[in-house]
Design an enzyme around this catalytic site. Structure first.
Site, PDB file in Angstrom:
ATOM      1  N   LYS A 188       0.841  -1.202   0.000  1.00 47.93           N
ATOM      2  CA  LYS A 188       0.000   0.000   0.000  1.00 47.93           C
ATOM      3  C   LYS A 188       0.875   1.250   0.000  1.00 47.93           C
ATOM      4  O   LYS A 188       1.761   1.384   0.846  1.00 47.93           O
ATOM      5  CB  LYS A 188      -0.897   0.000   1.243  1.00 47.93           C
ATOM      6  CG  LYS A 188      -1.863  -1.177   1.274  1.00 47.93           C
ATOM      7  CD  LYS A 188      -2.700  -1.197   2.540  1.00 47.93           C
ATOM      8  CE  LYS A 188      -1.893  -1.524   3.769  1.00 47.93           C
ATOM      9  NZ  LYS A 188      -2.715  -1.769   4.956  1.00 47.93           N
ATOM     10  N   THR A 220      -8.656   9.739   8.474  1.00 47.45           N
ATOM     11  CA  THR A 220      -8.331   8.488   7.781  1.00 47.45           C
ATOM     12  C   THR A 220      -8.132   7.333   8.763  1.00 47.45           C
ATOM     13  O   THR A 220      -7.493   6.343   8.430  1.00 47.45           O
ATOM     14  CB  THR A 220      -7.033   8.658   6.967  1.00 47.45           C
ATOM     15  OG1 THR A 220      -6.014   9.132   7.860  1.00 47.45           O
ATOM     16  CG2 THR A 220      -7.202   9.613   5.812  1.00 47.45           C
ATOM     17  N   GLY A 222      -8.466   4.028  10.321  1.00 48.38           N
ATOM     18  CA  GLY A 222      -9.086   2.765   9.915  1.00 48.38           C
ATOM     19  C   GLY A 222      -8.957   2.406   8.446  1.00 48.38           C
ATOM     20  O   GLY A 222      -9.553   1.421   7.992  1.00 48.38           O
ATOM     21  N   THR A 223      -8.144   3.139   7.679  1.00 51.08           N
ATOM     22  CA  THR A 223      -8.050   2.856   6.233  1.00 51.08           C
ATOM     23  C   THR A 223      -7.571   1.429   5.951  1.00 51.08           C
ATOM     24  O   THR A 223      -8.151   0.724   5.122  1.00 51.08           O
ATOM     25  CB  THR A 223      -7.087   3.830   5.517  1.00 51.08           C
ATOM     26  OG1 THR A 223      -5.860   3.866   6.260  1.00 51.08           O
ATOM     27  CG2 THR A 223      -7.654   5.208   5.399  1.00 51.08           C
ATOM     28  N   GLY A 224      -6.487   1.029   6.630  1.00 48.79           N
ATOM     29  CA  GLY A 224      -5.894  -0.288   6.348  1.00 48.79           C
ATOM     30  C   GLY A 224      -6.834  -1.426   6.715  1.00 48.79           C
ATOM     31  O   GLY A 224      -6.987  -2.400   5.962  1.00 48.79           O
ATOM     32  N   CYS A 225      -7.496  -1.309   7.889  1.00 42.74           N
ATOM     33  CA  CYS A 225      -8.441  -2.350   8.332  1.00 42.74           C
ATOM     34  C   CYS A 225      -9.588  -2.459   7.328  1.00 42.74           C
ATOM     35  O   CYS A 225     -10.008  -3.565   6.946  1.00 42.74           O
ATOM     36  CB  CYS A 225      -9.035  -1.990   9.691  1.00 42.74           C
ATOM     37  SG  CYS A 225      -7.815  -1.712  10.974  1.00 42.74           S
TER      38      CYS A 225
HETATM   39  N1  LIG Z   1      -5.413  10.249   1.593  1.00 41.38           N
HETATM   40  C1  LIG Z   1      -5.734   9.159   0.898  1.00 41.38           C
HETATM   41  N2  LIG Z   1      -6.528   9.265  -0.205  1.00 41.38           N
HETATM   42  C2  LIG Z   1      -6.882   8.173  -0.927  1.00 41.38           C
HETATM   43  N3  LIG Z   1      -6.460   6.929  -0.607  1.00 41.38           N
HETATM   44  C3  LIG Z   1      -5.670   6.765   0.465  1.00 41.38           C
HETATM   45  C4  LIG Z   1      -5.270   7.854   1.280  1.00 41.38           C
HETATM   46  N4  LIG Z   1      -4.502   7.378   2.311  1.00 41.38           N
HETATM   47  C5  LIG Z   1      -4.446   6.035   2.149  1.00 41.38           C
HETATM   48  N5  LIG Z   1      -5.123   5.659   1.029  1.00 41.38           N
HETATM   49  C6  LIG Z   1      -5.350   4.302   0.551  1.00 41.38           C
HETATM   50  O1  LIG Z   1      -5.980   3.602   1.622  1.00 41.38           O
HETATM   51  C7  LIG Z   1      -5.601   2.240   1.635  1.00 41.38           C
HETATM   52  C8  LIG Z   1      -4.962   1.902   2.985  1.00 41.38           C
HETATM   53  O2  LIG Z   1      -3.619   2.365   2.909  1.00 41.38           O
HETATM   54  P1  LIG Z   1      -2.759   2.895   4.113  1.00 41.38           P
HETATM   55  O3  LIG Z   1      -1.375   3.056   3.579  1.00 41.38           O
HETATM   56  O4  LIG Z   1      -3.416   4.091   4.729  1.00 41.38           O
HETATM   57  O5  LIG Z   1      -2.880   1.666   5.074  1.00 41.38           O
HETATM   58  P2  LIG Z   1      -2.508   1.566   6.568  1.00 41.38           P
HETATM   59  O6  LIG Z   1      -1.390   2.491   6.907  1.00 41.38           O
HETATM   60  O7  LIG Z   1      -2.329   0.118   6.851  1.00 41.38           O
HETATM   61  O8  LIG Z   1      -3.801   2.067   7.243  1.00 41.38           O
HETATM   62  P3  LIG Z   1      -3.939   2.310   8.786  1.00 41.38           P
HETATM   63  O9  LIG Z   1      -3.217   3.584   9.032  1.00 41.38           O
HETATM   64  O10 LIG Z   1      -5.428   2.392   8.989  1.00 41.38           O
HETATM   65  O11 LIG Z   1      -3.295   1.154   9.496  1.00 41.38           O
HETATM   66  C9  LIG Z   1      -4.640   2.087   0.432  1.00 41.38           C
HETATM   67  O12 LIG Z   1      -5.392   1.679  -0.688  1.00 41.38           O
HETATM   68  C10 LIG Z   1      -4.093   3.497   0.240  1.00 41.38           C
HETATM   69  O13 LIG Z   1      -3.608   3.730  -1.061  1.00 41.38           O
HETATM   70  C1  LIG Z   2      -7.621  -2.413  17.187  1.00 40.02           C
HETATM   71  C2  LIG Z   2      -6.896  -1.674  16.112  1.00 40.02           C
HETATM   72  N1  LIG Z   2      -6.542  -2.314  14.977  1.00 40.02           N
HETATM   73  C3  LIG Z   2      -5.901  -1.641  13.993  1.00 40.02           C
HETATM   74  C4  LIG Z   2      -5.609  -0.304  14.121  1.00 40.02           C
HETATM   75  C5  LIG Z   2      -4.871   0.421  13.012  1.00 40.02           C
HETATM   76  O1  LIG Z   2      -5.624   1.490  12.478  1.00 40.02           O
HETATM   77  P1  LIG Z   2      -5.019   2.975  12.344  1.00 40.02           P
HETATM   78  O2  LIG Z   2      -3.630   2.821  11.758  1.00 40.02           O
HETATM   79  O3  LIG Z   2      -5.961   3.701  11.437  1.00 40.02           O
HETATM   80  O4  LIG Z   2      -4.925   3.577  13.720  1.00 40.02           O
HETATM   81  C6  LIG Z   2      -5.989   0.338  15.312  1.00 40.02           C
HETATM   82  N2  LIG Z   2      -5.726   1.638  15.535  1.00 40.02           N
HETATM   83  N3  LIG Z   2      -6.633  -0.380  16.285  1.00 40.02           N
END
Ligand SMILES: Nc1ncnc2c1ncn2[C@@H]1O[C@H](COP(=O)(O)OP(=O)(O)OP(=O)(O)O)[C@@H](O)[C@H]1O
Ligand SMILES: Cc1ncc(COP(=O)(O)O)c(N)n1
Length: 278
Positions: A188, A220, A222-225
């Site tokens: 990602k 943003t 929760g994007t990854g989850c």
């Molecule tokens: N500002 C943004 N606009 C559009 N897409 C985004 C943005 N930020 C992240 N993404 C997309 O969101 C999805 C999750 O990516 P991200 O890199 O944020 O994951 P993550 O860091 O694991 O998330 P989290 O921070 O929730 O753990 C990917 O498809 C990424 O390209």
């Molecule tokens: C229980 C749990 N699982 C996953 C994330 C990651 O999400 P984020 O990177 O958006 O804080 C989180 N904050 N909490």
């Protein structure tokens, strides 16, 4: 904005929804973890089920405290769901400790359903969600069970030592992740600078570059989850991996565009954005 589909019902008469399991931590603030996963599954038309690995006291400002569950409690939740209801795909998120990583990996090894591994390491605020000594178990026990592994750039660096600053680096990182055994790697690029948020999906043979406009929205959480849960939902609905990831990316992009302020810090993505459109 592309509108992603909902998954078809899993029984011919339409009475039974697709069944998807999340194995993850609880986020009391409702934006990430188990809560994000279940909302995503509902939004996309599936029946979501949960194995809770840890409970966090968490809000828009960060994670204040976290408690992991005993391995026995995690195993028992998993068996309750798998032995009776059955699962058509699984997503893993926060697993907290080496013991829980090993416990979950052992359950997944016996399952024929596809598995999406989001190797959650730290929260958006930098709070640790996985013990450093658990990294080896993630590499050797959990990643080999994955149909798709979805690390962000920090997790790639933690797991493989590869630092990603460009799309070329994403390709190198994918190779290093695939060496640990998942069938597909999704690297990602959400944390890279640039006008688009670009992710690379590859199995070492095919390459799919997924591009979406980067939304200048700070909410943003929760994007990854959300992305990983959506991929699992589409896989449970019978999609092939590239189609599942493409549809999931459409869903998370819309959810990020609609992310809203809550509390004094980083608000959540909007899991309900699809129903607001229909
Ligand atoms: N500002 C943004 N606009 C559009 N897409 C985004 C943005 N930020 C992240 N993404 C997309 O969101 C999805 C999750 O990516 P991200 O890199 O944020 O994951 P993550 O860091 O694991 O998330 P989290 O921070 O929730 O753990 C990917 O498809 C990424 O390209
Ligand atoms: C229980 C749990 N699982 C996953 C994330 C990651 O999400 P984020 O990177 O958006 O804080 C989180 N904050 N909490």
């Amino acid at each position: 904005m592309a509108v992603p589909p909902r998954v078809p019902r899993s029984s011919p008469d339409g009475s039974t929804p697709v069944r998807v399991l999340t194995v993850a931590g609880s986020d009391s603030g409702g934006g990430a973890g188990i809560q994000a996963d279940l909302k995503t599954m509902l939004a996309l038309g599936a029946h979501g089920m949960s194995v809770i690995t840890a409970v966090t006291a968490q809000n828009s400002l960060g994670v204040q405290c976290a408690w992991e569950l005993p391995a026995e409690a995690v195993r028992a939740q998993f068996r309750s769901v798998a032995d009776d209801i059955g699962v058509q795909a699984v997503k893993t998120g926060m697993l907290a400790t080496a013991e829980l990583v090993e416990t979950v990996a052992a359950q997944l090894a016996d399952l024929s359903a596809p598995v999406v591994v989001d190797p959650v390491g730290v929260s958006k605020h930098g709070d640790p969600l996985l013990a450093t000594e658990a990294l080896d178990a993630v590499r050797t026990k959990l990643l080999p069970t994955a149909t798709v592994a979805t690390p962000n750039l920090d997790e790639v660096a933690q797991l493989t030592g590869v630092r990603v600053e460009s799309e070329d680096d994403q390709r190198r990182a994918a190779g290093a992740v695939l060496a640990h055994g998942p069938r597909w790697a999704l690297i990602k690029g959400g944390h890279l600078p640039g006008g688009d948020a670009v992710d690379l999906l590859t199995d070492g043979t095919e390459e799919h570059w997924l591009r979406a406009p980067r939304h200048r929205n700070r909410h943003t959480h929760g994007t990854g989850c959300t992305l990983a849960a959506a991929i699992a939902t589409y896989l449970a609905g019978g999609y092939e991996v590239p189609a599942a990831v493409t549809a999931a990316k459409e869903y998370v992009t819309g959810a990020i565009a609609a992310g809203f302020p809550l509390g004094a810090g980083i608000g959540p993505v909007d899991h309900g954005w699809l129903s607001e459109r229909t």
